[in-house]
Design a protein around this motif. Structure first.
Motif, mmCIF file in Angstrom:
data_model
loop_
_atom_site.group_PDB
_atom_site.id
_atom_site.type_symbol
_atom_site.label_atom_id
_atom_site.label_comp_id
_atom_site.label_asym_id
_atom_site.label_seq_id
_atom_site.Cartn_x
_atom_site.Cartn_y
_atom_site.Cartn_z
ATOM 1 N N ILE A 1 0.793 -1.216 -0.064
ATOM 2 C CA ILE A 1 0.131 -0.040 -0.175
ATOM 3 C C ILE A 1 0.724 1.132 -0.006
ATOM 4 O O ILE A 1 1.650 1.506 0.766
ATOM 5 N N THR A 2 0.697 2.118 -0.841
ATOM 6 C CA THR A 2 1.424 3.601 -0.926
ATOM 7 C C THR A 2 0.122 4.617 -0.998
ATOM 8 O O THR A 2 -0.902 4.380 -1.652
ATOM 9 N N ASN A 3 0.261 5.566 -0.431
ATOM 10 C CA ASN A 3 -0.951 6.204 -0.267
ATOM 11 C C ASN A 3 -0.485 8.234 -0.146
ATOM 12 O O ASN A 3 0.693 8.136 0.186
ATOM 13 N N GLN A 4 -1.250 8.771 -0.344
ATOM 14 C CA GLN A 4 -1.191 10.250 0.087
ATOM 15 C C GLN A 4 -1.002 10.339 1.512
ATOM 16 O O GLN A 4 -1.992 9.835 2.316
ATOM 17 N N ARG A 5 -0.149 11.128 1.645
ATOM 18 C CA ARG A 5 0.237 11.131 3.292
ATOM 19 C C ARG A 5 -0.502 12.403 3.849
ATOM 20 O O ARG A 5 -1.150 13.297 3.209
ATOM 21 N N GLU A 6 -0.462 12.591 5.051
ATOM 22 C CA GLU A 6 -0.989 13.781 5.983
ATOM 23 C C GLU A 6 -2.514 13.776 6.129
ATOM 24 O O GLU A 6 -2.969 14.227 7.046
ATOM 25 N N THR A 7 -3.151 13.217 5.121
ATOM 26 C CA THR A 7 -4.802 13.173 5.210
ATOM 27 C C THR A 7 -5.159 12.300 6.164
ATOM 28 O O THR A 7 -4.805 11.151 6.426
ATOM 29 N N VAL A 8 -6.214 12.699 7.021
ATOM 30 C CA VAL A 8 -6.594 12.216 8.176
ATOM 31 C C VAL A 8 -7.924 11.694 8.278
ATOM 32 O O VAL A 8 -9.021 12.313 7.409
ATOM 33 N N VAL A 9 -8.193 10.514 8.852
ATOM 34 C CA VAL A 9 -9.451 9.891 9.009
ATOM 35 C C VAL A 9 -9.817 9.434 10.240
ATOM 36 O O VAL A 9 -8.853 8.978 11.056
ATOM 37 N N ALA A 10 -11.163 9.667 10.710
ATOM 38 C CA ALA A 10 -11.424 9.475 12.203
ATOM 39 C C ALA A 10 -12.671 8.324 12.017
ATOM 40 O O ALA A 10 -13.561 8.897 11.256
ATOM 41 N N TRP A 11 -12.682 7.377 12.906
ATOM 42 C CA TRP A 11 -13.735 6.313 12.814
ATOM 43 C C TRP A 11 -13.872 5.781 14.145
ATOM 44 O O TRP A 11 -13.185 5.754 14.990
ATOM 45 N N SER A 12 -15.149 5.264 14.302
ATOM 46 C CA SER A 12 -15.691 4.370 15.355
ATOM 47 C C SER A 12 -15.018 3.055 15.219
ATOM 48 O O SER A 12 -15.182 2.439 14.464
ATOM 49 N N LYS A 13 -14.381 2.697 16.577
ATOM 50 C CA LYS A 13 -13.897 1.431 16.617
ATOM 51 C C LYS A 13 -14.918 0.200 16.358
ATOM 52 O O LYS A 13 -14.604 -0.717 16.081
ATOM 53 N N LYS A 14 -15.994 0.623 17.310
ATOM 54 C CA LYS A 14 -17.192 -0.534 17.105
ATOM 55 C C LYS A 14 -17.819 -0.567 15.797
ATOM 56 O O LYS A 14 -18.074 -1.575 15.291
ATOM 57 N N LYS B 1 -18.061 12.611 21.850
ATOM 58 C CA LYS B 1 -18.817 11.672 22.628
ATOM 59 C C LYS B 1 -18.355 10.175 22.639
ATOM 60 O O LYS B 1 -18.143 9.690 23.537
ATOM 61 N N ILE B 2 -17.657 9.838 21.481
ATOM 62 C CA ILE B 2 -17.173 8.504 21.308
ATOM 63 C C ILE B 2 -15.918 8.108 21.998
ATOM 64 O O ILE B 2 -15.198 7.102 22.451
ATOM 65 N N ILE B 3 -15.031 9.481 22.124
ATOM 66 C CA ILE B 3 -13.701 9.227 22.676
ATOM 67 C C ILE B 3 -13.768 9.027 24.247
ATOM 68 O O ILE B 3 -12.847 8.334 24.844
ATOM 69 N N LYS B 4 -14.876 9.445 24.489
ATOM 70 C CA LYS B 4 -15.019 8.931 26.293
ATOM 71 C C LYS B 4 -15.344 7.634 26.612
ATOM 72 O O LYS B 4 -14.938 7.094 27.701
ATOM 73 N N ASN B 5 -15.656 7.031 25.422
ATOM 74 C CA ASN B 5 -15.976 5.447 25.534
ATOM 75 C C ASN B 5 -14.983 4.732 24.852
ATOM 76 O O ASN B 5 -14.775 3.511 24.830
ATOM 77 N N ASN B 6 -13.843 5.292 24.780
ATOM 78 C CA ASN B 6 -12.641 4.633 24.221
ATOM 79 C C ASN B 6 -13.171 3.895 22.642
ATOM 80 O O ASN B 6 -12.720 2.941 22.460
ATOM 81 N N ASP B 7 -14.081 4.658 21.961
ATOM 82 C CA ASP B 7 -14.198 3.976 20.889
ATOM 83 C C ASP B 7 -13.757 4.957 19.690
ATOM 84 O O ASP B 7 -14.174 4.567 18.350
ATOM 85 N N LEU B 8 -12.923 5.798 19.909
ATOM 86 C CA LEU B 8 -12.462 6.666 18.610
ATOM 87 C C LEU B 8 -10.974 6.099 18.126
ATOM 88 O O LEU B 8 -10.264 5.910 18.899
ATOM 89 N N LEU B 9 -10.877 5.989 16.824
ATOM 90 C CA LEU B 9 -9.549 5.640 16.103
ATOM 91 C C LEU B 9 -9.398 6.680 15.098
ATOM 92 O O LEU B 9 -10.266 7.179 14.344
ATOM 93 N N PRO C 1 -4.794 12.414 22.560
ATOM 94 C CA PRO C 1 -4.531 11.174 23.210
ATOM 95 C C PRO C 1 -4.001 9.984 22.459
ATOM 96 O O PRO C 1 -4.376 9.826 21.394
ATOM 97 N N PHE C 2 -2.944 9.573 22.989
ATOM 98 C CA PHE C 2 -2.059 8.598 22.540
ATOM 99 C C PHE C 2 -3.121 7.066 22.239
ATOM 100 O O PHE C 2 -2.729 6.463 21.084
ATOM 101 N N THR C 3 -4.042 7.073 22.900
ATOM 102 C CA THR C 3 -4.905 5.731 22.715
ATOM 103 C C THR C 3 -5.712 5.683 21.463
ATOM 104 O O THR C 3 -5.999 4.700 21.037
ATOM 105 N N ILE C 4 -6.028 6.996 20.766
ATOM 106 C CA ILE C 4 -6.522 6.809 19.457
ATOM 107 C C ILE C 4 -5.681 6.690 18.058
ATOM 108 O O ILE C 4 -6.185 6.441 17.080
#
Length: 489
Positions: free
Chosen positions: A77-90, A151-159, A208-211
Protein backbone atom coordinates in the motif's frame (compact mmCIF):
# COMPACT_ATOMS: atom_id res chain seq x y z
CA UNK A 1 4.12 -17.33 -11.79
CA UNK A 2 4.18 -15.16 -8.67
CA UNK A 3 2.98 -11.56 -8.54
CA UNK A 4 2.60 -8.58 -6.19
CA UNK A 5 -0.24 -6.05 -6.14
CA UNK A 6 0.39 -2.38 -5.35
CA UNK A 7 -2.55 -0.35 -4.11
CA UNK A 8 -1.78 3.32 -4.81
CA UNK A 9 -4.24 5.72 -3.17
CA UNK A 10 -3.56 9.18 -4.56
CA UNK A 11 -5.53 12.38 -4.20
CA UNK A 12 -7.25 12.24 -7.58
CA UNK A 13 -7.48 8.47 -8.12
CA UNK A 14 -6.95 4.96 -6.75
CA UNK A 15 -4.88 2.47 -8.75
CA UNK A 16 -4.14 -1.20 -8.39
CA UNK A 17 -1.05 -2.45 -10.24
CA UNK A 18 0.02 -6.06 -10.69
CA UNK A 19 3.81 -6.52 -10.89
CA UNK A 20 5.59 -9.68 -11.98
CA UNK A 21 8.86 -10.94 -10.50
CA UNK A 22 10.85 -8.50 -12.69
CA UNK A 23 8.71 -5.60 -11.41
CA UNK A 24 7.05 -5.16 -14.80
CA UNK A 25 3.39 -4.12 -14.71
CA UNK A 26 1.09 -6.82 -16.08
CA UNK A 27 -2.33 -5.44 -15.14
CA UNK A 28 -3.81 -2.16 -13.91
CA UNK A 29 -7.15 -0.82 -12.69
CA UNK A 30 -7.85 2.81 -11.88
CA UNK A 31 -10.84 4.87 -10.74
CA UNK A 32 -11.11 8.58 -9.99
CA UNK A 33 -11.88 10.05 -6.57
CA UNK A 34 -14.15 12.94 -5.69
CA UNK A 35 -12.83 15.87 -3.69
CA UNK A 36 -15.03 18.34 -1.80
CA UNK A 37 -14.35 21.98 -0.96
CA UNK A 38 -16.99 22.90 1.67
CA UNK A 39 -15.36 26.22 2.53
CA UNK A 40 -12.50 28.33 1.26
CA UNK A 41 -9.28 26.48 2.11
CA UNK A 42 -11.10 23.30 3.18
CA UNK A 43 -10.37 20.09 1.24
CA UNK A 44 -12.16 16.82 2.05
CA UNK A 45 -12.79 13.34 0.67
CA UNK A 46 -15.25 10.61 1.61
CA UNK A 47 -13.47 7.84 3.57
CA UNK A 48 -16.10 5.31 2.51
CA UNK A 49 -15.47 6.16 -1.15
CA UNK A 50 -11.72 5.72 -0.60
CA UNK A 51 -12.39 2.27 0.83
CA UNK A 52 -15.02 1.29 -1.78
CA UNK A 53 -12.85 2.41 -4.71
CA UNK A 54 -9.88 0.55 -3.26
CA UNK A 55 -11.97 -2.62 -3.08
CA UNK A 56 -13.15 -2.04 -6.65
CA UNK A 57 -9.68 -1.84 -8.20
CA UNK A 58 -8.35 -4.73 -6.09
CA UNK A 59 -11.24 -6.97 -7.11
CA UNK A 60 -10.75 -6.05 -10.77
CA UNK A 61 -7.06 -7.04 -10.87
CA UNK A 62 -7.74 -10.15 -8.79
CA UNK A 63 -10.24 -11.26 -11.43
CA UNK A 64 -7.47 -10.97 -14.04
CA UNK A 65 -5.13 -12.88 -11.75
CA UNK A 66 -7.67 -15.67 -11.40
CA UNK A 67 -8.18 -15.89 -15.17
CA UNK A 68 -4.43 -16.08 -15.79
CA UNK A 69 -3.68 -18.40 -12.86
CA UNK A 70 -1.38 -15.82 -11.31
CA UNK A 71 -0.30 -16.47 -7.74
CA UNK A 72 -0.59 -13.25 -5.72
CA UNK A 73 2.06 -13.37 -2.98
CA UNK A 74 1.24 -10.09 -1.32
CA UNK A 75 -0.06 -6.53 -1.42
CA UNK A 76 1.78 -3.25 -0.88
CA UNK A 77 0.00 0.00 0.00
CA UNK A 78 1.25 3.46 -0.91
CA UNK A 79 -0.81 6.53 -0.21
CA UNK A 80 -1.31 10.27 -0.12
CA UNK A 81 0.28 11.29 3.17
CA UNK A 82 -0.94 13.59 5.96
CA UNK A 83 -4.64 13.11 5.09
CA UNK A 84 -6.57 12.14 8.23
CA UNK A 85 -9.55 9.84 8.86
CA UNK A 86 -11.39 9.40 12.19
CA UNK A 87 -13.81 6.52 12.82
CA UNK A 88 -15.64 4.45 15.42
CA UNK A 89 -13.84 1.34 16.61
CA UNK A 90 -17.17 -0.43 17.24
CA UNK A 91 -19.04 0.37 14.03
CA UNK A 92 -16.08 0.95 11.69
CA UNK A 93 -17.90 4.01 10.32
CA UNK A 94 -16.10 7.34 9.78
CA UNK A 95 -17.37 10.20 11.93
CA UNK A 96 -16.28 12.91 9.48
CA UNK A 97 -14.88 13.27 5.98
CA UNK A 98 -11.17 12.69 5.47
CA UNK A 99 -9.34 16.00 5.86
CA UNK A 100 -6.94 16.09 2.93
CA UNK A 101 -3.28 17.12 3.09
CA UNK A 102 -4.05 20.28 1.04
CA UNK A 103 -6.54 21.54 3.66
CA UNK A 104 -5.68 24.89 5.28
CA UNK A 105 -8.49 25.25 7.87
CA UNK A 106 -6.03 25.04 10.77
CA UNK A 107 -3.76 27.87 9.55
CA UNK A 108 -4.68 30.22 12.41
CA UNK A 109 -4.25 27.47 14.98
CA UNK A 110 -0.75 26.75 13.64
CA UNK A 111 0.08 30.46 13.67
CA UNK A 112 -1.04 30.60 17.31
CA UNK A 113 1.29 27.72 18.21
CA UNK A 114 4.11 29.42 16.34
CA UNK A 115 3.59 32.63 18.30
CA UNK A 116 3.74 30.54 21.47
CA UNK A 117 7.24 29.48 20.42
CA UNK A 118 6.68 25.86 19.42
CA UNK A 119 8.19 26.03 15.89
CA UNK A 120 11.74 25.06 16.90
CA UNK A 121 10.68 22.31 19.30
CA UNK A 122 8.43 20.70 16.70
CA UNK A 123 11.12 20.90 14.02
CA UNK A 124 13.75 19.36 16.30
CA UNK A 125 11.51 16.41 17.14
CA UNK A 126 9.80 15.79 13.80
CA UNK A 127 11.93 17.43 11.09
CA UNK A 128 8.76 19.20 9.90
CA UNK A 129 7.64 22.79 9.70
CA UNK A 130 4.72 23.86 11.88
CA UNK A 131 2.08 23.91 9.16
CA UNK A 132 -1.55 22.83 8.49
CA UNK A 133 -0.13 20.54 5.78
CA UNK A 134 0.66 17.89 8.39
CA UNK A 135 -1.78 15.71 10.31
CA UNK A 136 -1.55 16.92 13.92
CA UNK A 137 -3.59 20.10 13.60
CA UNK A 138 -6.21 18.25 11.51
CA UNK A 139 -6.71 15.67 14.27
CA UNK A 140 -6.93 18.47 16.84
CA UNK A 141 -9.64 20.15 14.72
CA UNK A 142 -11.70 16.94 14.57
CA UNK A 143 -11.47 16.45 18.34
CA UNK A 144 -12.65 20.01 18.96
CA UNK A 145 -15.23 20.48 16.21
CA UNK A 146 -16.89 17.13 15.46
CA UNK A 147 -19.55 16.38 18.07
CA UNK A 148 -19.44 12.62 17.55
CA UNK A 149 -15.70 12.65 18.24
CA UNK A 150 -16.31 14.32 21.61
CA UNK A 151 -18.90 11.65 22.49
CA UNK A 152 -17.19 8.42 21.44
CA UNK A 153 -13.71 9.33 22.70
CA UNK A 154 -15.11 9.11 26.24
CA UNK A 155 -15.94 5.44 25.63
CA UNK A 156 -12.53 4.65 24.09
CA UNK A 157 -14.34 4.18 20.77
CA UNK A 158 -12.42 6.67 18.58
CA UNK A 159 -9.62 5.74 16.20
CA UNK A 160 -7.68 8.00 13.84
CA UNK A 161 -5.09 7.43 11.18
CA UNK A 162 -3.71 8.39 7.82
CA UNK A 163 -5.13 6.78 4.67
CA UNK A 164 -2.89 3.70 4.94
CA UNK A 165 -4.20 3.04 8.47
CA UNK A 166 -7.82 3.40 7.38
CA UNK A 167 -7.36 0.92 4.54
CA UNK A 168 -5.36 -1.58 6.62
CA UNK A 169 -8.16 -1.50 9.22
CA UNK A 170 -10.79 -2.26 6.58
CA UNK A 171 -8.79 -4.77 4.55
CA UNK A 172 -8.03 -6.81 7.69
CA UNK A 173 -11.66 -6.59 8.90
CA UNK A 174 -10.84 -4.46 11.94
CA UNK A 175 -7.89 -6.64 13.02
CA UNK A 176 -5.01 -4.19 12.45
CA UNK A 177 -4.78 -0.55 13.55
CA UNK A 178 -1.31 0.12 12.14
CA UNK A 179 0.78 2.60 10.21
CA UNK A 180 4.37 2.56 8.99
CA UNK A 181 7.17 4.91 10.01
CA UNK A 182 7.08 6.91 6.74
CA UNK A 183 3.43 7.86 7.26
CA UNK A 184 3.80 8.35 11.01
CA UNK A 185 6.64 10.79 10.38
CA UNK A 186 4.23 13.06 8.44
CA UNK A 187 1.79 13.52 11.33
CA UNK A 188 3.92 16.02 13.30
CA UNK A 189 3.34 13.80 16.35
CA UNK A 190 6.08 11.22 15.73
CA UNK A 191 9.59 11.71 17.06
CA UNK A 192 11.89 10.72 14.21
CA UNK A 193 14.81 10.24 16.61
CA UNK A 194 13.19 8.04 19.26
CA UNK A 195 10.82 6.48 16.66
CA UNK A 196 7.84 6.85 18.99
CA UNK A 197 4.73 8.96 19.34
CA UNK A 198 6.06 11.94 21.28
CA UNK A 199 4.37 12.68 24.62
CA UNK A 200 5.22 16.39 24.54
CA UNK A 201 3.86 16.81 21.01
CA UNK A 202 0.67 14.96 21.97
CA UNK A 203 0.24 17.42 24.84
CA UNK A 204 0.86 20.43 22.58
CA UNK A 205 -1.82 19.30 20.15
CA UNK A 206 -4.05 17.82 22.89
CA UNK A 207 -4.31 14.42 21.23
CA UNK A 208 -4.62 11.23 23.34
CA UNK A 209 -2.16 8.46 22.56
CA UNK A 210 -4.91 5.81 22.68
CA UNK A 211 -6.55 6.89 19.41
CA UNK A 212 -3.35 6.58 17.36
CA UNK A 213 -2.21 3.48 15.43
CA UNK A 214 0.77 1.32 16.33
CA UNK A 215 3.85 2.26 14.28
CA UNK A 216 5.81 -0.52 12.55
CA UNK A 217 8.43 -0.92 9.82
CA UNK A 218 7.49 -0.26 6.20
CA UNK A 219 8.36 -3.87 5.44
CA UNK A 220 9.81 -6.57 7.67
CA UNK A 221 10.71 -10.18 6.96
CA UNK A 222 8.61 -12.55 9.06
CA UNK A 223 6.01 -9.88 9.83
CA UNK A 224 3.22 -8.14 7.91
CA UNK A 225 0.36 -5.71 8.39
CA UNK A 226 -2.21 -8.49 8.56
CA UNK A 227 -4.16 -10.47 5.99
CA UNK A 228 -6.26 -8.57 3.44
CA UNK A 229 -9.57 -10.36 3.05
CA UNK A 230 -10.85 -9.80 -0.50
CA UNK A 231 -13.35 -11.96 -2.38
CA UNK A 232 -12.79 -15.06 -0.24
CA UNK A 233 -9.02 -14.65 -0.48
CA UNK A 234 -6.56 -13.84 2.27
CA UNK A 235 -3.47 -12.03 0.99
CA UNK A 236 -0.62 -10.76 3.21
CA UNK A 237 -0.14 -7.00 3.41
CA UNK A 238 3.63 -7.02 3.03
CA UNK A 239 4.62 -3.36 2.73
CA UNK A 240 3.30 0.15 3.38
CA UNK A 241 4.98 3.45 2.49
CA UNK A 242 3.98 7.07 1.87
CA UNK A 243 3.80 8.03 -1.80
CA UNK A 244 6.82 10.30 -2.26
CA UNK A 245 9.34 8.11 -0.49
CA UNK A 246 7.83 5.02 -2.10
CA UNK A 247 8.63 6.69 -5.43
CA UNK A 248 12.18 7.33 -4.16
CA UNK A 249 12.52 3.61 -3.47
CA UNK A 250 10.94 2.80 -6.83
CA UNK A 251 13.55 4.96 -8.55
CA UNK A 252 16.24 2.83 -6.85
CA UNK A 253 17.54 5.83 -4.91
CA UNK A 254 18.89 3.50 -2.25
CA UNK A 255 22.24 5.20 -1.57
CA UNK A 256 22.77 8.39 0.44
CA UNK A 257 22.78 11.40 -1.90
CA UNK A 258 20.65 9.81 -4.63
CA UNK A 259 17.77 12.11 -5.51
CA UNK A 260 14.56 12.14 -7.49
CA UNK A 261 12.27 14.94 -8.61
CA UNK A 262 8.57 14.58 -9.32
CA UNK A 263 6.92 17.06 -11.68
CA UNK A 264 3.17 16.86 -11.21
CA UNK A 265 0.65 19.63 -10.56
CA UNK A 266 2.99 20.50 -7.75
CA UNK A 267 6.48 19.11 -7.40
CA UNK A 268 8.73 17.29 -4.98
CA UNK A 269 12.46 16.86 -4.65
CA UNK A 270 13.36 13.96 -2.38
CA UNK A 271 16.89 12.84 -1.56
CA UNK A 272 18.07 9.75 0.29
CA UNK A 273 19.75 11.20 3.40
CA UNK A 274 21.05 7.92 4.74
CA UNK A 275 20.63 6.23 8.11
CA UNK A 276 21.76 9.12 10.31
CA UNK A 277 19.61 12.16 10.93
CA UNK A 278 21.01 15.67 10.44
CA UNK A 279 18.67 18.59 11.07
CA UNK A 280 20.41 21.54 9.43
CA UNK A 281 17.61 24.04 8.85
CA UNK A 282 13.89 24.11 8.19
CA UNK A 283 14.15 25.14 4.54
CA UNK A 284 13.72 21.46 3.73
CA UNK A 285 11.66 18.87 5.54
CA UNK A 286 13.47 15.93 7.12
CA UNK A 287 11.34 12.81 7.14
CA UNK A 288 11.60 9.04 7.42
CA UNK A 289 11.79 7.56 3.95
CA UNK A 290 11.25 3.93 4.97
CA UNK A 291 12.24 1.18 7.34
CA UNK A 292 13.11 -2.23 5.88
CA UNK A 293 13.53 -4.77 8.67
CA UNK A 294 15.54 -2.83 11.29
CA UNK A 295 17.21 -0.29 8.97
CA UNK A 296 15.79 3.25 9.00
CA UNK A 297 16.50 5.54 6.04
CA UNK A 298 15.82 9.28 6.26
CA UNK A 299 15.04 11.67 3.44
CA UNK A 300 15.26 15.38 2.77
CA UNK A 301 12.22 16.73 0.99
CA UNK A 302 11.38 19.98 -0.71
CA UNK A 303 7.81 20.62 -1.81
CA UNK A 304 6.99 22.87 -4.76
CA UNK A 305 3.49 24.37 -4.79
CA UNK A 306 3.26 24.86 -8.57
CA UNK A 307 5.10 22.77 -11.16
CA UNK A 308 2.94 21.49 -14.02
CA UNK A 309 0.08 23.49 -12.50
CA UNK A 310 1.39 26.64 -14.16
CA UNK A 311 0.81 25.03 -17.58
CA UNK A 312 -2.75 24.22 -16.56
CA UNK A 313 -3.16 27.93 -15.73
CA UNK A 314 -1.84 28.92 -19.16
CA UNK A 315 -4.37 26.56 -20.75
CA UNK A 316 -7.45 27.21 -18.61
CA UNK A 317 -7.05 30.92 -17.82
CA UNK A 318 -5.17 32.28 -20.83
CA UNK A 319 -6.23 29.73 -23.46
CA UNK A 320 -2.73 29.39 -24.93
CA UNK A 321 -3.34 25.78 -25.95
CA UNK A 322 -6.18 23.26 -25.97
CA UNK A 323 -4.55 20.05 -24.80
CA UNK A 324 -1.25 18.92 -23.36
CA UNK A 325 -0.22 17.25 -26.61
CA UNK A 326 0.23 20.74 -28.06
CA UNK A 327 2.80 21.72 -25.43
CA UNK A 328 5.74 20.01 -27.13
CA UNK A 329 4.68 21.44 -30.49
CA UNK A 330 4.68 25.07 -29.32
CA UNK A 331 7.70 24.49 -27.09
CA UNK A 332 9.79 23.10 -29.96
CA UNK A 333 8.69 25.83 -32.37
CA UNK A 334 9.87 28.59 -30.03
CA UNK A 335 13.02 26.71 -28.90
CA UNK A 336 13.44 28.81 -25.73
CA UNK A 337 11.66 31.37 -23.53
CA UNK A 338 13.23 34.40 -25.26
CA UNK A 339 14.05 36.12 -21.97
CA UNK A 340 10.58 35.58 -20.42
CA UNK A 341 10.43 34.44 -16.79
CA UNK A 342 7.33 33.10 -15.06
CA UNK A 343 7.33 32.81 -11.27
CA UNK A 344 4.31 30.58 -10.52
CA UNK A 345 3.59 31.84 -7.00
CA UNK A 346 -0.20 31.49 -7.35
CA UNK A 347 -0.44 30.40 -3.70
CA UNK A 348 3.03 31.54 -2.65
CA UNK A 349 6.32 29.68 -2.95
CA UNK A 350 7.24 26.47 -1.16
CA UNK A 351 10.70 25.08 -0.48
CA UNK A 352 13.26 26.42 -0.05
CA UNK A 353 11.82 29.97 0.09
CA UNK A 354 8.65 29.35 2.13
CA UNK A 355 6.94 32.57 1.10
CA UNK A 356 3.18 31.84 1.25
CA UNK A 357 2.36 35.55 1.03
CA UNK A 358 4.04 36.34 -2.32
CA UNK A 359 2.23 36.13 -5.65
CA UNK A 360 3.28 35.28 -9.18
CA UNK A 361 4.83 37.36 -11.93
CA UNK A 362 5.68 37.23 -15.62
CA UNK A 363 8.62 39.38 -16.71
CA UNK A 364 10.69 39.93 -19.85
CA UNK A 365 7.78 40.34 -22.31
CA UNK A 366 8.50 42.08 -25.64
CA UNK A 367 6.97 42.42 -29.11
CA UNK A 368 8.54 39.13 -30.21
CA UNK A 369 7.02 37.11 -27.34
CA UNK A 370 4.85 34.25 -28.60
CA UNK A 371 2.75 31.64 -26.80
CA UNK A 372 5.59 29.12 -27.11
CA UNK A 373 7.87 31.45 -25.16
CA UNK A 374 5.31 31.67 -22.34
CA UNK A 375 4.88 27.89 -22.36
CA UNK A 376 8.65 27.42 -22.18
CA UNK A 377 8.90 29.98 -19.37
CA UNK A 378 6.35 27.94 -17.40
CA UNK A 379 8.30 24.74 -18.07
CA UNK A 380 11.55 26.44 -17.06
CA UNK A 381 9.98 27.63 -13.81
CA UNK A 382 9.54 23.99 -12.76
CA UNK A 383 13.24 23.35 -13.40
CA UNK A 384 14.35 26.56 -11.64
CA UNK A 385 12.41 25.59 -8.50
CA UNK A 386 13.93 22.10 -8.49
CA UNK A 387 17.37 23.66 -8.89
CA UNK A 388 16.76 26.00 -5.93
CA UNK A 389 16.18 22.94 -3.74
CA UNK A 390 19.18 21.06 -5.15
CA UNK A 391 21.40 24.03 -4.29
CA UNK A 392 20.25 23.94 -0.65
CA UNK A 393 20.90 20.20 -0.51
CA UNK A 394 24.43 20.64 -1.84
CA UNK A 395 25.37 23.71 0.22
CA UNK A 396 23.63 23.09 3.54
CA UNK A 397 23.86 19.30 3.73
CA UNK A 398 27.14 18.81 1.82
CA UNK A 399 25.64 16.03 -0.29
CA UNK A 400 27.17 15.31 -3.68
CA UNK A 401 24.50 14.79 -6.31
CA UNK A 402 25.71 12.89 -9.34
CA UNK A 403 22.43 12.60 -11.21
CA UNK A 404 18.73 13.38 -10.93
CA UNK A 405 16.04 10.76 -11.49
CA UNK A 406 12.72 12.18 -12.61
CA UNK A 407 9.07 11.18 -12.86
CA UNK A 408 5.64 12.78 -13.16
CA UNK A 409 3.44 13.95 -16.01
CA UNK A 410 5.58 16.94 -17.00
CA UNK A 411 8.54 14.66 -17.79
CA UNK A 412 6.90 14.01 -21.15
CA UNK A 413 8.47 17.35 -22.09
CA UNK A 414 12.00 16.80 -23.41
CA UNK A 415 12.47 20.56 -23.22
CA UNK A 416 12.03 20.38 -19.43
CA UNK A 417 14.48 17.52 -18.98
CA UNK A 418 17.19 19.10 -21.14
CA UNK A 419 16.69 22.48 -19.46
CA UNK A 420 16.93 20.85 -16.02
CA UNK A 421 20.18 19.16 -17.03
CA UNK A 422 21.54 22.47 -18.33
CA UNK A 423 20.51 24.69 -15.44
CA UNK A 424 21.59 22.26 -12.70
CA UNK A 425 24.64 20.98 -14.58
CA UNK A 426 23.56 17.45 -13.81
CA UNK A 427 22.70 14.22 -15.62
CA UNK A 428 18.91 13.76 -15.72
CA UNK A 429 17.54 10.22 -16.03
CA UNK A 430 13.95 9.36 -16.87
CA UNK A 431 12.72 5.85 -16.09
CA UNK A 432 10.65 3.95 -18.63
CA UNK A 433 8.29 2.84 -15.86
CA UNK A 434 6.06 5.84 -15.08
CA UNK A 435 4.42 4.20 -12.03
CA UNK A 436 7.26 4.88 -9.61
CA UNK A 437 5.03 5.22 -6.54
CA UNK A 438 3.42 1.82 -7.02
CA UNK A 439 6.72 0.27 -8.05
CA UNK A 440 8.41 1.41 -4.85
CA UNK A 441 6.13 -0.39 -2.42
CA UNK A 442 6.07 -3.43 -4.74
CA UNK A 443 9.87 -3.48 -4.65
CA UNK A 444 9.76 -3.41 -0.83
CA UNK A 445 7.39 -6.36 -0.84
CA UNK A 446 9.65 -8.17 -3.33
CA UNK A 447 12.60 -7.76 -0.95
CA UNK A 448 10.60 -9.36 1.85
CA UNK A 449 9.79 -12.24 -0.48
CA UNK A 450 13.52 -12.50 -1.34
CA UNK A 451 12.86 -12.00 -5.06
CA UNK A 452 15.97 -11.13 -7.10
CA UNK A 453 16.52 -7.40 -7.72
CA UNK A 454 15.08 -6.32 -11.08
CA UNK A 455 17.07 -4.39 -13.65
CA UNK A 456 16.70 -0.60 -13.57
CA UNK A 457 14.94 0.66 -16.68
CA UNK A 458 16.43 4.03 -17.59
CA UNK A 459 14.98 5.79 -20.58
CA UNK A 460 16.90 8.47 -22.43
CA UNK A 461 19.50 10.27 -20.27
CA UNK A 462 19.80 14.05 -20.67
CA UNK A 463 23.31 15.46 -20.35
CA UNK A 464 24.05 19.14 -19.58
CA UNK A 465 24.84 21.06 -22.77
CA UNK A 466 24.82 24.70 -21.63
CA UNK A 467 28.00 26.73 -21.20
CA UNK A 468 28.90 28.26 -17.84
CA UNK A 469 27.95 31.70 -19.20
CA UNK A 470 24.57 30.50 -20.48
CA UNK A 471 23.77 28.79 -17.19
CA UNK A 472 24.78 31.81 -15.13
CA UNK A 473 22.74 34.18 -17.30
CA UNK A 474 19.56 32.10 -16.92
CA UNK A 475 20.02 31.65 -13.16
CA UNK A 476 20.63 35.37 -12.66
CA UNK A 477 17.41 36.14 -14.52
CA UNK A 478 15.46 33.77 -12.28
CA UNK A 479 17.01 35.18 -9.11
CA UNK A 480 16.20 38.70 -10.27
CA UNK A 481 12.56 37.72 -10.83
CA UNK A 482 12.37 36.19 -7.36
CA UNK A 483 13.88 39.29 -5.76
CA UNK A 484 11.23 41.45 -7.46
CA UNK A 485 8.27 39.51 -6.03
CA UNK A 486 9.92 39.30 -2.61
CA UNK A 487 10.04 43.12 -2.52
CA UNK A 488 6.29 43.48 -3.13
CA UNK A 489 4.27 43.89 0.07
Amino acid sequence: MEYIISLDIGTSSVRALVFDSQLVIQETAQVELKTFYPQNGWVEQDPLELWQKSQEVLEKVLQSAQKNNWIIKGIGITNQRETVVAWSKKTGQPIYNAIVWQDRRTARYCQKLQKQGWFKKIYEKTGLRLDPYFSASKINWILNNVEQAKKIIKNNDLLVGTIDTWLIWNLTKKQSHLTDVSNASRTMLFNIKSLKWDEELLKIFKIPFTILPQVVASACRGKNFGLAKIKNQEIPLLAVCGDQTSALFGQNCLIRGEVKATYGTGGFVVVNAGSKIKLKNSKLITTIAWQINKEIIYALEGSIFQSGGSLKWLRDNLGLFNNYEEINLFSNESKDSNGVYLVPAFVGLGAPHWKPEVRGMISGLNHQTRKGHLINAAIESAAFQVNDILEVIKKEYKLKIGSLKVDGGLTKSNYLLQFQANISNILVNKNKNEEMTGRGVALMAAKILAWPSPASLVDKPFKPLATIIQRKEKLNGWKKSLSQIFKVK
